[in-house]
Design a protein around this motif. Structure first.
Motif, PDB file in Angstrom:
ATOM      1  N   UNK A   1       0.834  -1.202   0.000  1.00 28.26           N
ATOM      2  CA  UNK A   1       0.000   0.000   0.000  1.00 28.26           C
ATOM      3  C   UNK A   1       0.872   1.257   0.000  1.00 28.26           C
ATOM      4  N   UNK A   2       1.923   1.245   0.784  1.00 27.19           N
ATOM      5  CA  UNK A   2       2.851   2.397   0.810  1.00 27.19           C
ATOM      6  C   UNK A   2       3.511   2.581  -0.542  1.00 27.19           C
ATOM      7  N   UNK A   3       3.912   1.484  -1.165  1.00 24.86           N
ATOM      8  CA  UNK A   3       4.555   1.540  -2.481  1.00 24.86           C
ATOM      9  C   UNK A   3       3.590   2.085  -3.526  1.00 24.86           C
ATOM     10  N   UNK A   4       2.356   1.618  -3.494  1.00 26.53           N
ATOM     11  CA  UNK A   4       1.355   2.076  -4.456  1.00 26.53           C
ATOM     12  C   UNK A   4       1.066   3.563  -4.285  1.00 26.53           C
ATOM     13  N   UNK A   5       0.956   4.009  -3.046  1.00 25.14           N
ATOM     14  CA  UNK A   5       0.710   5.430  -2.783  1.00 25.14           C
ATOM     15  C   UNK A   5       1.848   6.284  -3.323  1.00 25.14           C
ATOM     16  N   UNK A   6       3.084   5.853  -3.076  1.00 26.38           N
ATOM     17  CA  UNK A   6       4.247   6.602  -3.575  1.00 26.38           C
ATOM     18  C   UNK A   6       4.244   6.642  -5.091  1.00 26.38           C
ATOM     19  N   UNK A   7       3.908   5.526  -5.738  1.00 27.00           N
ATOM     20  CA  UNK A   7       3.886   5.477  -7.197  1.00 27.00           C
ATOM     21  C   UNK A   7       2.829   6.424  -7.757  1.00 27.00           C
ATOM     22  N   UNK A   8       1.650   6.428  -7.166  1.00 29.26           N
ATOM     23  CA  UNK A   8       0.591   7.320  -7.651  1.00 29.26           C
ATOM     24  C   UNK A   8       0.988   8.779  -7.472  1.00 29.26           C
ATOM     25  N   UNK A   9       1.546   9.110  -6.338  1.00 29.04           N
ATOM     26  CA  UNK A   9       1.931  10.492  -6.070  1.00 29.04           C
ATOM     27  C   UNK A   9       3.066  10.961  -6.982  1.00 29.04           C
ATOM     28  N   UNK A  10       3.934  10.036  -7.383  1.00 29.68           N
ATOM     29  CA  UNK A  10       5.076  10.401  -8.229  1.00 29.68           C
ATOM     30  C   UNK A  10       4.729  10.414  -9.715  1.00 29.68           C
ATOM     31  N   UNK A  11       3.504  10.044 -10.070  1.00 27.48           N
ATOM     32  CA  UNK A  11       3.076  10.147 -11.459  1.00 27.48           C
ATOM     33  C   UNK A  11       3.168   8.877 -12.282  1.00 27.48           C
ATOM     34  N   UNK A  12       3.419   7.743 -11.640  1.00 26.29           N
ATOM     35  CA  UNK A  12       3.416   6.479 -12.372  1.00 26.29           C
ATOM     36  C   UNK A  12       1.983   6.089 -12.745  1.00 26.29           C
ATOM     37  N   UNK A  13       1.844   5.210 -13.733  1.00 29.23           N
ATOM     38  CA  UNK A  13       0.524   4.837 -14.242  1.00 29.23           C
ATOM     39  C   UNK A  13       0.017   3.490 -13.745  1.00 29.23           C
ATOM     40  N   UNK A  14       0.893   2.680 -13.155  1.00 25.20           N
ATOM     41  CA  UNK A  14       0.448   1.362 -12.730  1.00 25.20           C
ATOM     42  C   UNK A  14       1.405   0.740 -11.727  1.00 25.20           C
ATOM     43  N   UNK A  15       0.896  -0.264 -11.005  1.00 31.63           N
ATOM     44  CA  UNK A  15       1.699  -1.078 -10.099  1.00 31.63           C
ATOM     45  C   UNK A  15       1.349  -2.528 -10.373  1.00 31.63           C
ATOM     46  N   UNK A  16       2.365  -3.342 -10.650  1.00 28.79           N
ATOM     47  CA  UNK A  16       2.148  -4.756 -10.945  1.00 28.79           C
ATOM     48  C   UNK A  16       2.975  -5.613  -9.989  1.00 28.79           C
ATOM     49  N   UNK A  17       2.338  -6.700  -9.526  1.00 32.48           N
ATOM     50  CA  UNK A  17       2.897  -7.567  -8.495  1.00 32.48           C
ATOM     51  C   UNK A  17       3.085  -8.970  -9.064  1.00 32.48           C
ATOM     52  N   UNK A  18       4.174  -9.625  -8.675  1.00 32.13           N
ATOM     53  CA  UNK A  18       4.395 -11.006  -9.077  1.00 32.13           C
ATOM     54  C   UNK A  18       3.327 -11.906  -8.441  1.00 32.13           C
ATOM     55  N   UNK A  19       3.133 -13.078  -9.020  1.00 31.20           N
ATOM     56  CA  UNK A  19       2.200 -14.065  -8.477  1.00 31.20           C
ATOM     57  C   UNK A  19       2.917 -15.409  -8.401  1.00 31.20           C
ATOM     58  N   UNK A  20       3.663 -15.596  -7.309  1.00 30.25           N
ATOM     59  CA  UNK A  20       4.365 -16.860  -7.058  1.00 30.25           C
ATOM     60  C   UNK A  20       3.901 -17.432  -5.725  1.00 30.25           C
ATOM     61  N   UNK A  21       3.817 -18.745  -5.654  1.00 34.50           N
ATOM     62  CA  UNK A  21       3.648 -19.403  -4.361  1.00 34.50           C
ATOM     63  C   UNK A  21       4.983 -19.930  -3.857  1.00 34.50           C
ATOM     64  N   UNK A  22       5.928 -20.117  -4.783  1.00 34.83           N
ATOM     65  CA  UNK A  22       7.239 -20.655  -4.437  1.00 34.83           C
ATOM     66  C   UNK A  22       8.210 -20.271  -5.541  1.00 34.83           C
TER      67      UNK A  22
END
Length: 288
Positions: free
Chosen positions: A20-41
């Motif tokens: 959530x902190x990372x996403x907030x910083x990205x939005x405030x800095x003008x980035x257009x998206x946040x993408x997260x990996x999807x691994x279980x292992x």
């Protein structure tokens, strides 16, 4: 061109509050998206805590109002399509229609599948992926679904609510270029997320490879040339050096890339640490 930040779902980023902190910083800095990996292992990265990507993205959605959110990438073949459809639809509603769904076979297959007693036959996994994608878009419609296929069976099921985005969230497909089958699959959907054997995660891909890929995708989409289609490239850029960053990304944009996904080098010790990622985010997206 639009610009996103890419983070793993392990290490510091296993904590939804950190995402959530990372996403907030990205939005405030003008980035257009946040993408997260999807691994279980992922044994390459050792014994680290992992977070569920949909829980992480929920935290990001609640902390932001503008940026697009999604996974890069979710292996449909190791998911139950009905559960995955519900997770994506819930996040789409919570975010006000900001979800992008990216998928692929996933890997390493020895970790993600074999470790849990599942097949590592790539043809079987590809079949599950294609059939699962078809089911996902039907589930997201909010209409009744009946299906009898090689891998999945559905009897008179309607999943509500439908996704906020109509007819569905954008679907991007990942795969290694120059392998043709995953890029043919991508051409049937809304975007391609190519990986390159000679440009590992975090490395800027060669422009000539990108040109070849774009030409191939355009050929595959000749009958849908007017429909929007994204070509998503990624790597690590020197955020403090605007001219050098422009020299790296500019030719890729000219070759046809529509998104730049800012990543850490896969072998870097910083790949799952918050502070280096925040420093890069705060420098802002590239100017091309």
């Amino acid at each position: 061109m639009r610009f996103s930040v890419n983070i793993p779902n392990f290490g510091d980023f296993a904590d939804p509050r950190t995402v959530a902190r990372t996403a907030t910083a990205a939005e405030q800095a003008g980035w257009d998206g946040l993408f997260v990996w999807d691994h279980v292992l992922h044994r390459y990265h050792g014994s680290r805590p992992f977070g569920d990507p949909w829980m992480l993205l929920t935290a990001a959605a609640l902390a932001t109002s503008r940026i697009r959110l999604g996974t890069l990438v979710t292996p449909v073949a190791r998911r139950r399509p009905q559960q995955l459809a519900r997770q994506v639809a819930t996040l789409d509603a919570m975010s006000g229609g900001r979800v992008t769904f990216a998928t692929g076979l996933g890997g390493p297959v020895e970790d993600e599948y074999e470790s849990f007693g599942d097949t590592t036959d790539l043809k079987v996994l590809a079949g599950r992926l294609d059939e699962g994608l078809d089911l996902l878009q039907r589930f997201w419609s909010g209409e009744p679904v009946n299906h009898d296929g090689p891998h999945y069976h559905v009897r008179d099921v309607t999943l509500l609510p439908a996704t906020v985005q109509r007819p569905r969230p954008p679907v991007w497909v990942a795969g290694y270029w120059p392998s043709r089958p995953p890029m043919r699959r991508a051409a049937r959907w809304d975007g391609a997320v190519p990986l390159f054997e000679d440009a590992k995660h975090g490395c800027v891909p060669p422009v000539d490879r990108v040109r070849d890929l774009v030409a191939y995708l355009r050929k595959q989409r000749e009958n849908r040339a007017d429909a929007p289609f994204e070509i998503v490239l990624g790597g690590a850029t020197p955020g403090g050096d605007a001219a050098k960053t422009r020299d790296l990304i500019g030719p890729l944009a000219e070759a046809g890339a529509t998104w730049w996904d800012e990543r850490q080098i896969q072998t870097s010790e910083d790949i799952d640490r918050l502070e280096p990622v925040l420093r890069r985010i705060e420098q802002g997206p590239p100017v091309v």
